[in-house]
Design a protein around this motif. Structure first.
Motif, PDB file in Angstrom:
ATOM      1  N   MET B   1      -5.108  14.318   5.335  1.00 56.62           N
ATOM      2  CA  MET B   1      -4.720  12.960   4.909  1.00 56.62           C
ATOM      3  C   MET B   1      -5.213  11.956   5.944  1.00 56.62           C
ATOM      4  O   MET B   1      -5.079  12.157   7.136  1.00 56.62           O
ATOM      5  CB  MET B   1      -3.195  12.892   4.766  1.00 56.62           C
ATOM      6  CG  MET B   1      -2.745  11.723   3.946  1.00 56.62           C
ATOM      7  SD  MET B   1      -0.983  11.833   3.519  1.00 56.62           S
ATOM      8  CE  MET B   1      -0.217  11.977   5.135  1.00 56.62           C
ATOM      9  N   LYS B   3      -5.164   8.756   8.242  1.00 60.18           N
ATOM     10  CA  LYS B   3      -4.061   8.045   8.881  1.00 60.18           C
ATOM     11  C   LYS B   3      -4.450   6.605   9.160  1.00 60.18           C
ATOM     12  O   LYS B   3      -5.240   6.349  10.057  1.00 60.18           O
ATOM     13  CB  LYS B   3      -3.686   8.736  10.193  1.00 60.18           C
ATOM     14  CG  LYS B   3      -3.175  10.128   9.989  1.00 60.18           C
ATOM     15  CD  LYS B   3      -3.117  10.895  11.281  1.00 60.18           C
ATOM     16  CE  LYS B   3      -2.801  12.354  10.976  1.00 60.18           C
ATOM     17  NZ  LYS B   3      -2.860  13.197  12.179  1.00 60.18           N
ATOM     18  N   PRO B   4      -3.903   5.662   8.406  1.00 63.67           N
ATOM     19  CA  PRO B   4      -4.269   4.267   8.616  1.00 63.67           C
ATOM     20  C   PRO B   4      -3.836   3.797  10.010  1.00 63.67           C
ATOM     21  O   PRO B   4      -2.816   4.244  10.533  1.00 63.67           O
ATOM     22  CB  PRO B   4      -3.478   3.512   7.546  1.00 63.67           C
ATOM     23  CG  PRO B   4      -3.054   4.532   6.559  1.00 63.67           C
ATOM     24  CD  PRO B   4      -2.925   5.817   7.311  1.00 63.67           C
ATOM     25  N   ARG B   6      -2.252   1.118  12.406  1.00 65.82           N
ATOM     26  CA  ARG B   6      -1.261   0.053  12.253  1.00 65.82           C
ATOM     27  C   ARG B   6      -1.519  -1.068  13.252  1.00 65.82           C
ATOM     28  O   ARG B   6      -1.699  -0.828  14.446  1.00 65.82           O
ATOM     29  CB  ARG B   6       0.149   0.617  12.449  1.00 65.82           C
ATOM     30  CG  ARG B   6       0.571   1.545  11.307  1.00 65.82           C
ATOM     31  CD  ARG B   6       1.809   2.331  11.645  1.00 65.82           C
ATOM     32  NE  ARG B   6       2.994   1.516  11.792  1.00 65.82           N
ATOM     33  CZ  ARG B   6       3.781   1.149  10.769  1.00 65.82           C
ATOM     34  NH1 ARG B   6       3.484   1.530   9.536  1.00 65.82           N
ATOM     35  NH2 ARG B   6       4.841   0.414  10.976  1.00 65.82           N
ATOM     36  N   ARG B  29      -6.289  -5.161   5.729  1.00 69.72           N
ATOM     37  CA  ARG B  29      -5.750  -4.299   4.673  1.00 69.72           C
ATOM     38  C   ARG B  29      -6.889  -3.728   3.826  1.00 69.72           C
ATOM     39  O   ARG B  29      -6.926  -2.529   3.539  1.00 69.72           O
ATOM     40  CB  ARG B  29      -4.799  -5.084   3.761  1.00 69.72           C
ATOM     41  CG  ARG B  29      -4.300  -4.245   2.571  1.00 69.72           C
ATOM     42  CD  ARG B  29      -3.773  -5.103   1.441  1.00 69.72           C
ATOM     43  NE  ARG B  29      -4.815  -5.990   0.954  1.00 69.72           N
ATOM     44  CZ  ARG B  29      -4.598  -7.086   0.216  1.00 69.72           C
ATOM     45  NH1 ARG B  29      -3.360  -7.412  -0.101  1.00 69.72           N
ATOM     46  NH2 ARG B  29      -5.602  -7.847  -0.175  1.00 69.72           N
ATOM     47  N   ASP B  30      -7.821  -4.600   3.453  1.00 64.10           N
ATOM     48  CA  ASP B  30      -8.924  -4.154   2.603  1.00 64.10           C
ATOM     49  C   ASP B  30      -9.836  -3.164   3.329  1.00 64.10           C
ATOM     50  O   ASP B  30     -10.596  -2.437   2.698  1.00 64.10           O
ATOM     51  CB  ASP B  30      -9.726  -5.354   2.098  1.00 64.10           C
ATOM     52  CG  ASP B  30      -8.884  -6.219   1.164  1.00 64.10           C
ATOM     53  OD1 ASP B  30      -7.859  -5.705   0.659  1.00 64.10           O
ATOM     54  OD2 ASP B  30      -9.230  -7.402   0.949  1.00 64.10           O
ATOM     55  N   ALA B  31      -9.737  -3.164   4.655  1.00 66.72           N
ATOM     56  CA  ALA B  31     -10.533  -2.199   5.422  1.00 66.72           C
ATOM     57  C   ALA B  31      -9.711  -0.950   5.718  1.00 66.72           C
ATOM     58  O   ALA B  31     -10.118  -0.102   6.511  1.00 66.72           O
ATOM     59  CB  ALA B  31     -11.015  -2.850   6.719  1.00 66.72           C
ATOM     60  N   GLY B  32      -8.520  -0.851   5.116  1.00 60.94           N
ATOM     61  CA  GLY B  32      -7.727   0.374   5.249  1.00 60.94           C
ATOM     62  C   GLY B  32      -6.692   0.363   6.359  1.00 60.94           C
ATOM     63  O   GLY B  32      -6.071   1.379   6.635  1.00 60.94           O
ATOM     64  N   PHE B  33      -6.511  -0.781   7.006  1.00 60.96           N
ATOM     65  CA  PHE B  33      -5.484  -0.868   8.051  1.00 60.96           C
ATOM     66  C   PHE B  33      -4.116  -1.152   7.420  1.00 60.96           C
ATOM     67  O   PHE B  33      -4.032  -1.750   6.345  1.00 60.96           O
ATOM     68  CB  PHE B  33      -5.783  -2.015   9.025  1.00 60.96           C
ATOM     69  CG  PHE B  33      -6.976  -1.790   9.915  1.00 60.96           C
ATOM     70  CD1 PHE B  33      -6.818  -1.468  11.258  1.00 60.96           C
ATOM     71  CD2 PHE B  33      -8.269  -1.921   9.418  1.00 60.96           C
ATOM     72  CE1 PHE B  33      -7.915  -1.274  12.084  1.00 60.96           C
ATOM     73  CE2 PHE B  33      -9.379  -1.723  10.235  1.00 60.96           C
ATOM     74  CZ  PHE B  33      -9.201  -1.397  11.566  1.00 60.96           C
ATOM     75  N   GLU B  34      -3.065  -0.763   8.123  1.00 62.27           N
ATOM     76  CA  GLU B  34      -1.725  -1.201   7.758  1.00 62.27           C
ATOM     77  C   GLU B  34      -1.354  -2.346   8.678  1.00 62.27           C
ATOM     78  O   GLU B  34      -1.301  -2.186   9.899  1.00 62.27           O
ATOM     79  CB  GLU B  34      -0.712  -0.053   7.892  1.00 62.27           C
ATOM     80  CG  GLU B  34      -0.813   0.904   6.719  1.00 62.27           C
ATOM     81  CD  GLU B  34       0.122   2.102   6.793  1.00 62.27           C
ATOM     82  OE1 GLU B  34       0.031   2.958   5.916  1.00 62.27           O
ATOM     83  OE2 GLU B  34       0.932   2.173   7.740  1.00 62.27           O
ATOM     84  N   VAL B  35      -1.137  -3.507   8.074  1.00 60.15           N
ATOM     85  CA  VAL B  35      -0.910  -4.712   8.856  1.00 60.15           C
ATOM     86  C   VAL B  35       0.542  -5.145   8.737  1.00 60.15           C
ATOM     87  O   VAL B  35       1.050  -5.342   7.631  1.00 60.15           O
ATOM     88  CB  VAL B  35      -1.804  -5.864   8.338  1.00 60.15           C
ATOM     89  CG1 VAL B  35      -1.623  -7.099   9.205  1.00 60.15           C
ATOM     90  CG2 VAL B  35      -3.256  -5.432   8.305  1.00 60.15           C
ATOM     91  N   ILE B  36       1.209  -5.284   9.853  1.00 57.45           N
ATOM     92  CA  ILE B  36       2.549  -5.837   9.840  1.00 57.45           C
ATOM     93  C   ILE B  36       2.393  -7.325  10.123  1.00 57.45           C
ATOM     94  O   ILE B  36       1.791  -7.726  11.121  1.00 57.45           O
ATOM     95  CB  ILE B  36       3.460  -5.165  10.897  1.00 57.45           C
ATOM     96  CG1 ILE B  36       3.766  -3.729  10.481  1.00 57.45           C
ATOM     97  CG2 ILE B  36       4.782  -5.909  11.026  1.00 57.45           C
ATOM     98  CD1 ILE B  36       2.861  -2.711  11.035  1.00 57.45           C
ATOM     99  N   GLU B  54       7.378  -1.089  15.521  1.00 55.44           N
ATOM    100  CA  GLU B  54       6.414  -0.746  14.471  1.00 55.44           C
ATOM    101  C   GLU B  54       5.348   0.233  14.963  1.00 55.44           C
ATOM    102  O   GLU B  54       4.502   0.661  14.208  1.00 55.44           O
ATOM    103  CB  GLU B  54       5.756  -2.012  13.914  1.00 55.44           C
ATOM    104  CG  GLU B  54       6.746  -2.990  13.255  1.00 55.44           C
ATOM    105  CD  GLU B  54       7.271  -2.488  11.914  1.00 55.44           C
ATOM    106  OE1 GLU B  54       6.800  -1.437  11.439  1.00 55.44           O
ATOM    107  OE2 GLU B  54       8.159  -3.157  11.339  1.00 55.44           O
ATOM    108  N   ASP B  55       5.394   0.557  16.244  1.00 52.18           N
ATOM    109  CA  ASP B  55       4.439   1.494  16.838  1.00 52.18           C
ATOM    110  C   ASP B  55       2.995   1.161  16.447  1.00 52.18           C
ATOM    111  O   ASP B  55       2.248   2.027  15.993  1.00 52.18           O
ATOM    112  CB  ASP B  55       4.763   2.942  16.436  1.00 52.18           C
ATOM    113  CG  ASP B  55       4.016   3.950  17.305  1.00 52.18           C
ATOM    114  OD1 ASP B  55       3.782   3.655  18.491  1.00 52.18           O
ATOM    115  OD2 ASP B  55       3.634   5.021  16.784  1.00 52.18           O
ATOM    116  N   VAL B  56       2.615  -0.093  16.620  1.00 53.41           N
ATOM    117  CA  VAL B  56       1.248  -0.492  16.272  1.00 53.41           C
ATOM    118  C   VAL B  56       0.292  -0.121  17.406  1.00 53.41           C
ATOM    119  O   VAL B  56       0.697   0.016  18.560  1.00 53.41           O
ATOM    120  CB  VAL B  56       1.153  -2.014  15.994  1.00 53.41           C
ATOM    121  CG1 VAL B  56       1.893  -2.363  14.718  1.00 53.41           C
ATOM    122  CG2 VAL B  56       1.678  -2.831  17.174  1.00 53.41           C
TER     123      VAL B  56
END
Ligand SMILES: Nc1nc2c(ncn2[C@@H]2O[C@H](COP(=O)(O)OP(=O)(O)OP(=O)(O)O)[C@@H](O)[C@H]2O)c(=O)[nH]1
Ligand SMILES: [Mg+2]
Lengths: 309, 130
Positions: B1, B3-4, B6, B29-36, B54-56
């Motif tokens: 899987m 892993k994006p 963050r 986001r569109d590049a697959g990142f998870e954005v807080i 958020e452990d970014v």
């Protein structure tokens, strides 16, 4: 020191790291979770679900404020959908809750729904235990109710609040179909908007047709942005908590959820194990050669392979 | 899987202009990142505490109020105090060229001026975060 021990010592960074391992399906998570599951579960897990933009995070923020006023530690798990195209996500639930960001008694974690093998509930159930180990006796889980999300939230929450708005008037018909069944409490938020009375009546009607199960789903009207109605919502939540604690309902609910969680772990582990024993691509092709000359069909061949595993 | 990665996109300072920050958040986001994303007017304390919970892997700061010389280094400082000095901090917004060396000295890993293409930021993050 391992993460589990550090979390029990109040280390926020350790808690957030373990949450990431859970999200990532990292193999190191299991050893830490084995330790954490020896610690008590939260005394109350509250699910907030409903259509996008209904005010779930604003309500979560207000409830956190109330629990904090009583000195309780609170955890919030805010789940938002991942983009099916890129796999990325913008997680914006914190916008409504940032006044609690520097309060050491509040731990907020945003989670993207991704596509976990065990579904949302497996990862979220584990995440709830991390927050509990961090000292959060109450954990609020926010999920968007668009389909899969609502069903999953009942797998982790003791009490589910369905948040809807007057604007969703025409959607109430759709809500009726699935989401209403999972609601223990309905919050009609944005009560300041026009047509709030109409929406309230149609929700009341929808619940009247619900088969009697001992608990009458209350409708609470809120204006979360102004903090109005939150007291009424909080007391409905407490009433439901008392209701399920009596008569063994909570115990049965938690048992069913624990069994569901266990099943998803077992299934996931089994799939991993079996996947490791499957013939590799080359071997599959070698066997598939028999399909082309028609000497065997794919179903019989699949059964042969499974037998030989 | 897969892993994006963050990333926290945060707006310190008193200005209320979040167009740029939101454009970056969506591009990531569109590049697959998870954005807080936490909205406008965040204090360095809020930003650092959020980054920890958020452990970014990275924090992107956008400031248009002119207070970047005070606010950006303060975020790095608090992260270090929290034992989270490994989180990459980068900045953007209206930052005059001559301020960049001072920001880098203070631990801001990269500064993107106005007119930066989002692709440049994405590339930078992919290169810097392994
Ligand atoms: N008019 C009105 N607006 C409200 C009320 N409560 C919240 N809002 C606004 O509704 C918008 C969405 O609120 P959120 O709390 O982010 O809603 P949500 O359900 O968490 O949204 P998602 O997580 O994106 O699905 C915000 O702009 C809030 O300020 C209310 O009682 N009345
Ligand atoms: Mg929300």
């Amino acid at each position: 020191m391992g993460l589990a021990a550090a979390i029990a010592n109040g280390d926020a960074r350790a808690a957030s790291r373990l949450l990431s391992w859970i999200e990532d399906g990292d193999r190191r998570a299991a050893a830490e979770l084995k330790e954490l599951y020896r610690l008590p579960a939260p005394s109350s897990v509250l699910g907030l679900t409903g259509p996008p933009g209904a005010g779930k995070s604003t309500i979560a923020d207000a409830l956190v404020g109330r629990y904090r006023a009583r000195g309780e530690r609170v955890g919030v798990l805010a789940v938002d959908p991942s983009s099916p195209i890129s796999g990325g996500a913008v997680l914006g639930d914190r916008i409504r809750m940032q006044r609690h960001a520097t309060d050491g008694g509040v731990f907020i974690r945003s989670m993207a729904s991704r596509s976990w093998p065990g579904g949302l509930s497996r990862a979220a159930a584990d995440a709830v235990r991390v927050l509990a180990a961090h000292g959060c006796r109450t954990v609020i889980v926010e999920t968007v109710g668009t389909g899969q999300g609502e069903v999953d939230v009942t797998r982790i929450a003791d009490t589910v609040v369905l948040v809807c708005t007057p604007a969703a008037g025409d959607k109430i018909q759709a809500i009726k179909a699935g989401v209403l069944e999972i609601a223990d409490i309905v919050a009609l938020n944005k009560d300041d908007l026009p047509d709030a009375d109409v929406a309230a009546r149609s929700i009341e009607t929808a619940f009247r047709m619900r088969p009697p199960g001992g608990w009458r789903v209350p409708l609470v009207r809120t204006r979360a942005r102004d903090g109005e109605g939150i007291g009424g919502l909080a007391s409905a939540i407490e009433r439901h908590g008392r209701f399920i604690a009596g008569g063994g309902i909570l115990g049965r609910k938690r048992l069913a959820n624990a069994a569901h969680h266990l099943r998803s772990i077992v299934r996931e582990r089994l799939l991993e194990k079996i996947a490791a024993r499957l013939p590799d691509d080359r071997e599959m092709e070698r066997r598939a050669a028999r399909l082309l000359d028609g000497s065997i069909d794919p179903y019989s061949l699949a059964e042969e392979i499974i037998e030989s595993l | 899987m897969k892993k994006p990665i963050r990333v926290l996109i945060a707006k310190p300072g008193l200005d209320g202009h979040d167009r740029g920050a939101i454009v970056v958040a969506h591009a990531l986001r569109d590049a697959g990142f998870e954005v807080i994303y936490t909205g406008i007017r965040q204090t360095p304390e809020q930003i650092a505490a959020t980054a920890v919970q958020e452990d970014v892997r990275a924090v992107g700061l956008s400031c248009l109020s002119g207070a970047h010389l005070r606010l950006f280094p303060r975020v790095v400082e608090i992260l270090r105090e929290k034992g989270a000095g490994d989180i990459l901090v980068f900045g953007g917004g209206i930052v005059p060229e001559e301020d960049i060396p001072r920001l880098k000295e203070a631990g801001i890993a990269a500064v993107f001026g106005p007119g930066t293409m989002t692709a440049e930021i994405i590339d930078y993050l992919r290169r810097s975060i392994t």
